[in-house]
Design an enzyme around this catalytic site. Structure first.
Site, short mmCIF file in Angstrom:
data_model
loop_
_atom_site.label_atom_id
_atom_site.label_comp_id
_atom_site.label_asym_id
_atom_site.label_seq_id
_atom_site.Cartn_x
_atom_site.Cartn_y
_atom_site.Cartn_z
N CYS A 102 0.92 -1.13 0.00
CA CYS A 102 0.00 0.00 0.00
C CYS A 102 0.96 1.18 0.00
CB CYS A 102 -0.85 -0.02 1.26
SG CYS A 102 -2.07 1.29 1.22
N ASN A 206 -9.74 3.41 2.71
CA ASN A 206 -9.06 4.71 2.78
C ASN A 206 -8.23 5.03 1.55
OD1 ASN A 206 -6.84 3.10 3.12
ND2 ASN A 206 -6.48 3.65 5.25
N HIS A 207 -8.40 4.26 0.48
CA HIS A 207 -7.69 4.59 -0.76
C HIS A 207 -8.36 5.78 -1.43
CE1 HIS A 207 -6.02 0.25 -1.00
NE2 HIS A 207 -5.40 0.99 -0.11
N PHE A 208 -7.56 6.59 -2.13
CA PHE A 208 -8.13 7.77 -2.77
C PHE A 208 -7.26 8.26 -3.91
CE2 PHE A 208 -5.04 10.83 -1.28
CZ PHE A 208 -4.65 10.41 -0.02
N HIS A 238 -3.41 7.06 -3.56
CA HIS A 238 -3.17 6.13 -2.44
C HIS A 238 -3.82 4.81 -2.80
CE1 HIS A 238 -4.08 4.94 2.02
NE2 HIS A 238 -2.93 4.41 1.62
N HIS A 332 4.38 2.06 1.83
CA HIS A 332 4.39 2.17 3.29
C HIS A 332 3.96 0.89 4.00
CE1 HIS A 332 0.52 4.67 2.54
NE2 HIS A 332 0.11 3.47 2.83
N ASN A 333 3.90 -0.22 3.25
CA ASN A 333 3.69 -1.55 3.85
C ASN A 333 4.59 -2.49 3.06
OD1 ASN A 333 1.59 -0.85 5.61
ND2 ASN A 333 0.05 -2.10 4.60
N GLY A 382 -2.99 12.92 4.61
CA GLY A 382 -3.75 13.29 5.79
C GLY A 382 -5.18 12.82 5.60
N HIS A 407 3.83 7.41 8.17
CA HIS A 407 3.16 7.20 6.89
C HIS A 407 1.83 7.93 6.74
CE1 HIS A 407 0.23 4.61 8.77
NE2 HIS A 407 -0.25 4.17 7.65
#
Lengths: 484, 144
Positions: A102, A206-208, A238, A332-333, A382, A407
């Site tokens: 991710c 929370n993906h965008f 994201h 970030h993963n 954010g 992250h």
């Protein structure tokens, strides 16, 4: 001061130490990087316990670390960083997460808000049409299994060869958009079945995909190197490895659960299941994880390509003319094999970053030449109301956190609570009043992702800055948001 | 049992994830109710017609891993084959060998009729214990 947070000792304003005596069985100490204000909420949930638990893992080097955005996760905390020696240490799927790679991608442009304002609605509509999103949404890319195997082994390079982007994008992607250690053969048929239909989809939760304007520059030199200026239009993406990555994680958690008994590894938490890096299970996991990571890079590359296409459609200019180039793409993963100096000797380590971003310093060979003088770009999202940050990596991160930093903002409210407090339509109207247009594939769940549901990422970014593990370069605020 | 009605499943709030608490008079009923709870999370399963039957099998090394494996299998069927389920029947649950065989009934996802509620990334072991005290219960944390 020390009593306030129990056995956690204050080292300085941004560093907290968990001694090995915190929990019997810790092989190394724990270290939390956070300002005192953040420590209050950190100590309230199980995250500190999890930092201690990670310290039990065989072969762990240095300390078990937590970045300022730490909160509890499955086994490893989210915002956790742990490095194990390749020669005798373990690798743990929980230290990477379900959504392998991710990560974030940032495109810049030579446009400003006045250039696009009049057609912002058309732009977000075009983006919404161009990029499949939401649960159950099928991708635009038709793949056979043999194509998928190439995606798994060549990542973003495959995507560019198929026409989804520009050659130069690879230079500005972590790992050049493809980890060479990937082996498609280690990815299960089930994972491939899930991945076949989802390449080039944003995902949900929370993906965008967000159109932003650069609102503040903190480091003009770094901003200049990244090609950013005040008032500039940028696009932040994201997304991750979708169902393919989730299945790889699920598959290997099951295998590692059996492996811990085989290798006589005793763990305080079943979710830390692992295997020696130099074991069939360990090697197979790393090869499958790399393949899933490559899938995610191909995914973000395709999404970026369609983003450029949407801009071209709406503004009638080529993406090249609009300067829609890639600033950086970062995971970030993920778990990476990297070399660090430990007690005077160079050692190969497997660095687990779960909800943590690589933060390499100025001069590092893996940082693109154009950015090398200022350090690696770090992208920190954010929420859809308050905006995101771009930071730069530092030498301090290299010395202290195996080149890692935060992250993003953590959640503040549960999804249920967020839905109870906010109505999705009301949220959209309120954001529109603030000059932010939102398009969502799932109106029912939009409220779950509203600004109220998240902590303010500024506190996280300030803590990382205070500790010296990354430096603020610029802040971007959203003007149009697309959610799955 | 004393005729007390057991709550089949309950979806609980958690900051970043979702908790599914299920119970049953037997392990098999617990597993069935956990599956129904999962169906309710994925979609408005009352609108899913039980037209077609699908065989679901899973294995594990203990009841907890069997439950994780079983629910993961249902998520896989949903994602890989775009299938939504509204009914499930446990044909066999071998508590010694930790094997389960079930029949799930449902239909293919139809965007004009079905609403997908949430996307489950993984079934975790967080705090997972399959326990018996007056009834069989388990609380599963799902990564959404």
């Amino acid at each position: 001061m020390t009593e306030k947070f129990g056995k956690v000792e204050r080292l300085d304003a941004f560093r907290w130490r968990l001694p090995r005596s915190y929990k019997d069985g810790m092989r190394v100490e724990g270290k939390i990087i956070a300002g005192e204000a953040l420590m209050e909420s950190i100590c309230r949930d199980q995250a500190v316990e999890q930092v201690a638990n990670v310290a039990f893992l065989p072969g762990i080097v240095g300390t078990s670390m937590a970045m300022p955005d730490i909160h509890w996760g499955y086994g490893f905390p989210i915002g956790g960083v742990a490095a194990m020696a390749v020669e005798d240490g373990v690798v743990s799927p929980g230290g990477v997460g379900y959504d392998i790679n991710c990560g974030m991608r940032l495109l810049k442009s030579n446009l400003t808000l006045p250039d696009i304002e009049g057609r912002l609605e058309s732009l977000i509509d075009a983006l919404f049409q161009a990029v499949p999103s939401g649960v159950g949404e099928k991708g635009r890319i038709r793949l056979q299994e043999r194509d998928l195997n190439r995606v798994l082994e060549q990542g973003a390079r495959w995507a560019i060869r198929e026409g989804y982007g520009w050659n130069e994008d690879l230079e500005f992607t972590e790992a050049g958009g493809a980890l060479p250690s990937a082996r498609a053969g280690e990815v299960s048929e089930r994972a491939k079945t899930r991945g076949l239909g989802q390449l080039g989809t944003l995902g949900a939760g929370n993906h965008f995909l967000e159109v932003q304007v650069v609102e503040e520059i903190y480091d003009p030199v770094a901003a200049g190197a990244f090609g950013l200026f005040p008032g500039q239009i940028t696009v932040m993406i994201h997304s991750g490895s979708r169902g393919l990555g989730h299945q790889v994680c699920t598959d290997f958690i099951e295998r590692m659960n059996r492996a811990v008994n085989k290798y006589g590894i005793h763990l305080p938490d079943r979710q830390l299941c692992c295997a020696p890096i130099r074991s069939p299970e360990g090697e197979q996991y790393l090869a499958a994880m790399a393949a899933a990571a490559n899938y995610a890079w191909a995914n973000r590359q395709a999404i970026a390509h369609w983003t450029r296409g949407a801009f071209e459609k709406v503004f009638g200019l080529s993406a090249e003319k609009m300067g829609l180039s890639l600033v950086y793409d970062v995971a970030h993963n993920i778990a990476k094999i990297e070399e660090y100096e430990i007690e005077g000797k160079m050692k190969m380590l497997c660095v687990h970053r779960k909800g943590a971003t690589r933060s390499f310093p100025p001069g590092h060979p893996e940082v693109p030449a154009a950015h090398r003088a200022v350090g690696q770009a770090v992208l920190v999202p954010g929420d859809m109301g308050r905006g995101s940050y771009i930071l730069s990596g530092t030498e301090k991160a290299m010395q202290e956190t195996f080149g890692s930093t935060c992250h993003g903002a953590g959640r503040l409210l549960s999804r249920g609570e967020a839905k109870r407090r906010t109505d999705s339509r009301e949220l959209m109207a309120r954001l529109r009043g603030q000059g932010i247009i939102v398009r969502s594939a799932s109106l029912g769940t939009l409220a779950e992702e509203g600004p109220e549901a998240y902590k303010d990422v500024t506190g996280v970014v300030e803590s990382a800055q205070g500790a010296g593990i990354s430096r603020k370069v610029a802040r971007m605020r959203p003007v149009a948001v697309m959610k799955g | 049992m004393d005729g007390k009605k057991l709550q089949k499943f309950l979806i609980l709030d958690h900051t970043a994830d979702v908790r599914l608490r299920a119970s049953g008079e037997s392990p098999a009923e617990l597993f069935k109710n956990a599956a129904l709870g999962l169906f309710s999370l994925l979609s408005d399963y009352e609108k899913v017609r039980p037209c077609d039957s699908y065989s679901i099998t899973a294995s594990g090394t203990d009841l907890e891993s069997l439950l994780v494996s079983f629910l993961s299998e249902l998520i896989y069927q949903f994602e890989a084959r775009q299938l939504l389920f509204s009914e499930i029947e446990i044909r066999r649950l071998d508590e010694g060998a930790f094997l389960i065989e079930a029949t799930a009934r449902g239909e293919k996802y139809d965007p004009s009729r079905h609403v997908i509620r949430s996307y489950v990334k993984g079934v975790t072991y967080h705090g997972l214990k399959v326990e018996y005290e007056e009834s069989w219960t388990a609380e599963i944390v799902l990564d959404v």
